[in-house]
Structures are given as structure tokens and as C-alpha cells.
Design a protein around this motif. Structure first.
Motif, PDB file in Angstrom:
ATOM      1  N   VAL A  84       4.326   7.442   6.418  1.00  0.00           N
ATOM      2  CA  VAL A  84       3.368   6.561   5.758  1.00  0.00           C
ATOM      3  C   VAL A  84       2.573   7.377   4.745  1.00  0.00           C
ATOM      4  O   VAL A  84       1.962   8.387   5.089  1.00  0.00           O
ATOM      5  N   PRO A  98       5.069  -1.987   4.738  1.00  0.00           N
ATOM      6  CA  PRO A  98       4.962  -2.142   6.200  1.00  0.00           C
ATOM      7  C   PRO A  98       5.713  -3.363   6.707  1.00  0.00           C
ATOM      8  O   PRO A  98       6.366  -3.315   7.753  1.00  0.00           O
ATOM      9  N   ILE A 136       6.894   4.677   3.853  1.00  0.00           N
ATOM     10  CA  ILE A 136       6.141   3.420   3.909  1.00  0.00           C
ATOM     11  C   ILE A 136       4.951   3.520   2.971  1.00  0.00           C
ATOM     12  O   ILE A 136       4.112   4.405   3.103  1.00  0.00           O
ATOM     13  N   ILE A 138       1.798   1.263   1.562  1.00  0.00           N
ATOM     14  CA  ILE A 138       1.012   0.040   1.760  1.00  0.00           C
ATOM     15  C   ILE A 138       0.585  -0.483   0.392  1.00  0.00           C
ATOM     16  O   ILE A 138      -0.086   0.222  -0.355  1.00  0.00           O
ATOM     17  N   LEU A 156       0.115  -1.043   9.899  1.00  0.00           N
ATOM     18  CA  LEU A 156       1.490  -0.892  10.398  1.00  0.00           C
ATOM     19  C   LEU A 156       1.668  -1.597  11.741  1.00  0.00           C
ATOM     20  O   LEU A 156       2.669  -2.296  11.973  1.00  0.00           O
TER      21      LEU A 156
END
Length: 276
Positions: A84, A98, A136, A138, A156
Motif C-alpha cells: 500500500v 483497494p 495498492i 488509494i 483496505l
């Protein structure tokens, strides 16, 4: 196996014990429990007063968490790793949101995933990101995309929960729910109300306009219950038992309402809110 038992949250070199506690709380609110710390800056991070305070009821997540020395140890037993990061790399694994990652994990029950979060200031090292299956990102405000650690964990965890269970609210015993009124009860109530409105002089049966259809439409939106129908019929009954009173004023108010006006009650200065 349930997705809630197939996702491991891994915090790498976390500096603040409070962030670890807040991350544990974020996990627990969404139904996840497996937490692994890689070289936290404080050896006793899980027992720190700040971590316990920020966990706020998720101390069991802290108690069950493991501390390891390497990312390899944190990934042991997993066959899917997701890094992330708000920072996109030139050479990185495929980028997912996510929601996209959660959908991927839900679709393949053979995946046991580790979701990695970096240090609060520096994030994840490039070498760790490059070892992961996906990156990942966001989708936040491009002018200010910095979430704190617990917020990122919450996003997440929420998306994974949503993908697993859907967005339907659980049936909970919140508020009173009575028995829905049937058609016969509702039609009887309308007839009773109409009779009461005629008695008041508010409804002219010779020229009813659209008053009753509008009243019916208003109540149709509410999903009337049997007790509510009984209350309304009780009001109508009291109206019918009372003296008709100033019937002419009632008709004048109804006529004004049908023309879109709101006359003032004499001597009181309040608007009459009746409509046709």
C-alpha cells in the motif's frame, strides 16, 4: 475459507505505538484480526500505553499480534502480497485500488494475502514493493493524498469487508417495527379521514378537488403500520364527535389552499398549512 481469515495486515517499521493501536482498532471494526509487525521502532510497541489507548477495545488484536525481524517472516504462509503506497513507482507491480484488490481476493478463495503498510514518514522501501504482486493506491485528493497509517488500514479493511459481505445492512433490532397495515385497514382509515374532513368543513364533498388523492399519496410513502392507522382513525373519531365549529372558515381555508394560498388565522398571525 472466509476472507476475514485470509487477509493479514503487516506494518513495516512503524514509529508510533499509537498508530499500531489505531490500526488494530481499524482492523477489528471491520472483522479482521491477523496483525504482524516488522521491526517496529519500539520493542515494546504492543504493550505501550499509547498503543493500548488508541486500540480502544481492540487490545485482543494487539495481544494476538506477532513481531518479526524481516518481511520474509511476515509473508510466510501467504501466496499473495499487496504493498500500500500513495507514491507510484516507475518499476512497480500492477496497480490496483483497494476495491479492485478486495474483489480479486474475493474471487479467488485460494489466495492468502498479506497487505503491507510502510513507515509513517518514508513508506515502504522500493525493494519491498517490487516483491509484491500488486501495488495498492488509494484514490485520494491528488493535491493532498496523505492518509495516516490507521486511515489507510481502515480503507483496505473496509473494502475487503464490503467485497466479502456486500453493502446490505444487517438486520438489527433497532427501533420499533409494528405490523404493516393491510389494504382493508388503510382504505377504512381513508374513508374515516374523509368523513372527518367533511365534518370540519375543510373538504367540500361537492368539489373535492385533489385533496384525498394527495393525502393518500402522502401516507403511501410512509408504509403505515396497524397501530398508526388506529391512531389516525382515533383522531378522525374525535373530530367527528366534536362540534363542527366554524365550518365556513374551514371551507375558506380549503379553498385558499387549493389556490396555492396560505391564509392567516384571524387574530393569531399563523399560517394555515392545509393543502388540497
Amino acid at each position: 475459507m472466509s476472507l476475514f481469515h485470509r487477509v493479514r495486515f503487516v506494518l513495516v517499521e512503524t514509529s508510533r505505538p499509537g498508530n499500531i493501536g489505531a490500526a488494530a482498532r481499524a482492523m477489528k471494526t471491520m472483522g479482521f484480526s491477523e496483525l504482524v509487525l516488522v521491526r517496529p521502532r519500539r520493542d515494546d510497541a504492543l504493550q505501550e500505553e499509547e498503543a493500548v489507548a488508541f486500540a480502544s477495545g481492540a487490545q485482543d488484536i494487539l495481544a494476538g499480534a506477532r513481531i518479526v525481524e524481516t518481511v520474509d517472516e511476515a509473508l510466510a504462509g501467504c501466496n499473495f502480497a499487496a504493498a500500500v503506497s500513495a507514491r507510484l513507482r516507475e518499476y512497480s507491480p500492477p496497480v490496483l485500488t483497494p476495491r479492485g484488490m478486495a474483489a480479486h481476493l474475493t474471487a479467488d478463495e485460494g489466495l492468502k494475502a498479506a497487505v503491507l503498510f510502510g513507515n509513517e514518514r518514508f513508506g515502504l522501501p522500493n525493494e519491498v514493493v517490487q516483491r509484491c504482486n500488486v501495488l495498492i493506491n488509494i484514490p485520494a485528493n491528488p493535491d493532498y493524498s496523505s492518509l495516516n497509517l490507521a486511515q489507510a488500514v481502515q480503507v483496505l479493511a473496509y473494502e475487503c469487508r464490503l467485497a466479502s459481505l456486500g453493502d446490505a445492512l444487517p438486520e438489527a433490532g433497532v427501533g420499533f417495527r409494528g405490523e404493516a397495515a393491510d389494504r382493508v385497514q388503510i382504505d377504512g382509515m381513508y374513508a374515516h379521514l374523509e368523513e372527518a374532513l367533511v365534518h370540519l368543513g375543510f373538504l367540500n364533498p361537492a368539489s373535492p378537488k385533489k385533496l384525498m388523492p394527495r393525502i393518500k399519496r402522502m401516507f403511501a410513502r410512509s408504509g403505515l403500520e396497524t397501530e398508526e392507522v388506529n391512531i389516525l382513525r382515533g383522531i378522525a373519531r374525535q373530530i367527528l364527535q366534536a362540534e363542527p365549529g366554524r365550518r365556513g372558515q374551514g371551507r375558506n381555508a380549503a379553498a385558499a389552499a387549493q389556490q396555492g394560498e396560505a391564509p392567516l388565522n384571524e387574530g393569531k398571525g399563523r399560517h394555515n398549512g392545509q393543502a388540497d
